[in-house]
Design an enzyme around this catalytic site. Structure first.
Site, PDB file in Angstrom:
ATOM      1  N   GLN A 169       9.421   8.014  13.210  1.00  0.00           N
ATOM      2  CA  GLN A 169       8.282   7.124  13.446  1.00  0.00           C
ATOM      3  C   GLN A 169       6.991   7.749  12.912  1.00  0.00           C
ATOM      4  O   GLN A 169       6.163   7.076  12.308  1.00  0.00           O
ATOM      5  CB  GLN A 169       8.129   6.844  14.946  1.00  0.00           C
ATOM      6  CG  GLN A 169       9.301   6.080  15.528  1.00  0.00           C
ATOM      7  CD  GLN A 169       8.993   5.486  16.899  1.00  0.00           C
ATOM      8  OE1 GLN A 169       7.839   5.266  17.252  1.00  0.00           O
ATOM      9  NE2 GLN A 169      10.027   5.207  17.663  1.00  0.00           N
ATOM     10  N   ILE A 229       0.816  -1.219   0.000  1.00  0.00           N
ATOM     11  CA  ILE A 229       0.000   0.000   0.000  1.00  0.00           C
ATOM     12  C   ILE A 229       0.853   1.275   0.000  1.00  0.00           C
ATOM     13  O   ILE A 229       0.341   2.364  -0.191  1.00  0.00           O
ATOM     14  CB  ILE A 229      -1.057   0.024   1.139  1.00  0.00           C
ATOM     15  CG1 ILE A 229      -0.431   0.256   2.500  1.00  0.00           C
ATOM     16  CG2 ILE A 229      -1.916  -1.223   1.114  1.00  0.00           C
ATOM     17  CD1 ILE A 229      -1.468   0.613   3.581  1.00  0.00           C
ATOM     18  N   ASN A 267      -6.841  -3.454   5.985  1.00  0.00           N
ATOM     19  CA  ASN A 267      -6.261  -3.894   7.244  1.00  0.00           C
ATOM     20  C   ASN A 267      -4.779  -3.535   7.354  1.00  0.00           C
ATOM     21  O   ASN A 267      -4.254  -3.428   8.455  1.00  0.00           O
ATOM     22  CB  ASN A 267      -6.452  -5.416   7.373  1.00  0.00           C
ATOM     23  CG  ASN A 267      -5.643  -5.995   8.516  1.00  0.00           C
ATOM     24  OD1 ASN A 267      -5.981  -5.816   9.675  1.00  0.00           O
ATOM     25  ND2 ASN A 267      -4.549  -6.657   8.196  1.00  0.00           N
ATOM     26  N   LYS A 276       7.453  -0.745  17.539  1.00  0.00           N
ATOM     27  CA  LYS A 276       7.459  -1.358  18.865  1.00  0.00           C
ATOM     28  C   LYS A 276       7.692  -0.261  19.897  1.00  0.00           C
ATOM     29  O   LYS A 276       8.354   0.734  19.619  1.00  0.00           O
ATOM     30  CB  LYS A 276       8.577  -2.410  18.973  1.00  0.00           C
ATOM     31  CG  LYS A 276       8.440  -3.549  17.964  1.00  0.00           C
ATOM     32  CD  LYS A 276       7.382  -4.549  18.385  1.00  0.00           C
ATOM     33  CE  LYS A 276       7.183  -5.638  17.357  1.00  0.00           C
ATOM     34  NZ  LYS A 276       6.263  -5.297  16.271  1.00  0.00           N
ATOM     35  N   VAL A 277       7.151  -0.465  21.088  1.00  0.00           N
ATOM     36  CA  VAL A 277       7.242   0.535  22.151  1.00  0.00           C
ATOM     37  C   VAL A 277       8.694   0.933  22.428  1.00  0.00           C
ATOM     38  O   VAL A 277       8.998   2.099  22.682  1.00  0.00           O
ATOM     39  CB  VAL A 277       6.583  -0.003  23.443  1.00  0.00           C
ATOM     40  CG1 VAL A 277       6.644   1.038  24.552  1.00  0.00           C
ATOM     41  CG2 VAL A 277       5.125  -0.371  23.162  1.00  0.00           C
ATOM     42  N   TYR A 301       1.200   6.391  15.980  1.00  0.00           N
ATOM     43  CA  TYR A 301       0.238   5.356  15.575  1.00  0.00           C
ATOM     44  C   TYR A 301      -1.193   5.867  15.806  1.00  0.00           C
ATOM     45  O   TYR A 301      -2.060   5.764  14.935  1.00  0.00           O
ATOM     46  CB  TYR A 301       0.492   4.079  16.388  1.00  0.00           C
ATOM     47  CG  TYR A 301      -0.451   2.953  16.057  1.00  0.00           C
ATOM     48  CD1 TYR A 301      -0.274   2.194  14.901  1.00  0.00           C
ATOM     49  CD2 TYR A 301      -1.522   2.635  16.893  1.00  0.00           C
ATOM     50  CE1 TYR A 301      -1.141   1.157  14.582  1.00  0.00           C
ATOM     51  CE2 TYR A 301      -2.388   1.600  16.585  1.00  0.00           C
ATOM     52  CZ  TYR A 301      -2.189   0.868  15.430  1.00  0.00           C
ATOM     53  OH  TYR A 301      -3.061  -0.153  15.122  1.00  0.00           O
ATOM     54  N   ARG A 346     -15.446   1.445  10.025  1.00  0.00           N
ATOM     55  CA  ARG A 346     -14.083   1.157  10.433  1.00  0.00           C
ATOM     56  C   ARG A 346     -14.169   0.436  11.759  1.00  0.00           C
ATOM     57  O   ARG A 346     -15.140   0.558  12.487  1.00  0.00           O
ATOM     58  CB  ARG A 346     -13.274   2.430  10.573  1.00  0.00           C
ATOM     59  CG  ARG A 346     -13.954   3.416  11.420  1.00  0.00           C
ATOM     60  CD  ARG A 346     -13.468   4.803  11.090  1.00  0.00           C
ATOM     61  NE  ARG A 346     -14.209   5.699  11.950  1.00  0.00           N
ATOM     62  CZ  ARG A 346     -15.449   6.062  11.748  1.00  0.00           C
ATOM     63  NH1 ARG A 346     -16.117   5.634  10.716  1.00  0.00           N
ATOM     64  NH2 ARG A 346     -16.038   6.845  12.584  1.00  0.00           N
TER      65      ARG A 346
END
Length: 268
Positions: free
Chosen positions: A105, A63, A89, A95-96, A193, A223
Site C-alpha cells: 500500500q 500521472i 487532483n 480502502k480501510v 495515504y 494546496r
C-alpha cells in the site's frame, strides 16, 4: 496557436476532480480539460457535462506514466503556448479494509500521490504563464499524519529550507522502512495515504519558495484538502476551495505556498 486561457484538472473523471471541472466550465473564461487515465471513462464524464450544456475538452493523462504526462505537456505547449490553471487532483487511497500488505500500500500510494504529482509539476510548471494558478489537492489527513510523525521528522517536514531532493529521499525512506517493517520505529505514522499527502503539502511549499526566488508575477501556489476516504464533504463542497483558488484575480497577493481548507489558511 490559441490565445485562449486553458485550465487542466488531473484525475477528473469522477469525485472532487469532476466537480472541479464542472465548476470551472461555468466560471473559467477559457478552455477546460478533463483528464483521466482511461479514455473511455474520461469521454463518458465529458458526455455527462456536455449534456448539462457545458463546453469541456478531454485529454488522456495517467500521472503514473511519464510519457503520458509529456504527451499532455507537448499538446498544451503546441496548442496554447502554455497553461493558465493546473489543478493536481489525481490521487489514490486504499480502502480501510484492504488486505494488501502495508508495504505494498505504501509503495503504490506513494508512487501515484507523491511521485506522480511531482512528475506532473516537473513537466507542466515551466508552462504555467505569469499570473497563472497551481492548486495541489492535498488532505487534512496530511496534518494529522504530520502530528503522528516523530519530532525529528516533523522538524524536517516543517523546515523552510528543505529541498525537493531531501523530500524525495524522505518519501523513499518511508517506503523502504515499511518493507523492513521498521516504519513505526523510524518515527513514521501508520498511514501510507497520510505520508504521501505530507509529501504533496511539503512539495507545494518547496515549489512556492522556488517560484518566489525565480520570478515575480508567479503562479499563486496552494494546496487544499481532499476529503480522503471518509469524506464528510460532497464532491461539490470539496471542489469549492480549489475552484475559488484557481479563479482568484491575477492581482491577488496570496495565498501562496499555503495549506487551505474551507478557503481558510491552516497552520502547517
Amino acid at each position: 496557436m490559441s490565445s485562449v486561457p486553458v485550465a487542466v484538472v488531473t484525475g477528473s473523471n469522477k469525485g472532487i476532480g469532476f466537480a472541479i471541472v464542472q465548476a470551472l466550465c461555468k466560471q473559467f473564461p477559457g478552455d477546460v480539460y478533463l483528464t483521466a487515465r482511461d479514455p473511455g471513462r474520461g469521454q463518458e464524464a465529458v458526455a455527462k457535462l456536455q449534456k448539462e450544456g457545458l463546453r469541456v475538452f478531454f485529454h488522456q493523462l495517467d500521472i503514473d506514466d511519464l510519457q503520458s504526462i509529456k504527451a499532455l505537456r507537448d499538446f498544451l505547449k503546441e496548442k496554447y503556448g502554455g497553461l493558465n490553471v493546473l489543478i493536481n487532483n489525481a490521487g489514490i487511497a486504499f480502502k480501510v479494509h484492504d488486505t494488501a500488505p502495508f508495504a505494498v500500500q505504501a509503495e503504490v500510494t506513494m508512487k501515484t500521490n507523491f511521485f506522480g504529482t511531482r512528475n506532473v509539476c516537473t513537466e507542466l510548471l515551466p508552462l504555467v504563464k505569469p499570473y497563472g494558478r497551481v492548486v495541489n489537492v492535498s488532505s487534512m489527513v496530511s496534518s494529522s499524519a504530520l502530528k503522528g510523525c516523530s519530532k525529528e521528522l516533523q522538524q524536517k517536514f516543517r523546515s523552510d529550507t528543505i529541498t525537493e531532493d531531501e523530500l524525495v529521499e524522505l518519501m523513499t525512506k518511508f517506503v523502504e522502512d515499511t518493507k523492513k517493517s521498521v516504519h513505526e520505529k523510524e518515527g513514521w505514522p501508520n498511514t501510507a495515504y497520510g505520508v504521501s499527502k505530507i509529501g504533496v503539502t511539503v512539495l507545494s511549499r518547496i515549489q512556492a519558495r522556488m517560484l518566489n526566488e525565480k520570478r515575480k508575477g508567479c503562479p499563486g501556489w496552494v494546496r487544499t484538502d481532499m476529503a480522503g476516504p471518509k469524506a464528510p464533504k460532497s464532491p461539490e463542497e470539496g471542489a469549492e476551495t480549489p475552484v475559488y483558488l484557481a479563479l482568484l484575480p491575477s492581482g491577488a497577493d496570496g495565498p501562496h505556498g499555503q495549506f487551505l481548507s474551507d478557503k481558510t489558511v491552516q497552520t502547517w
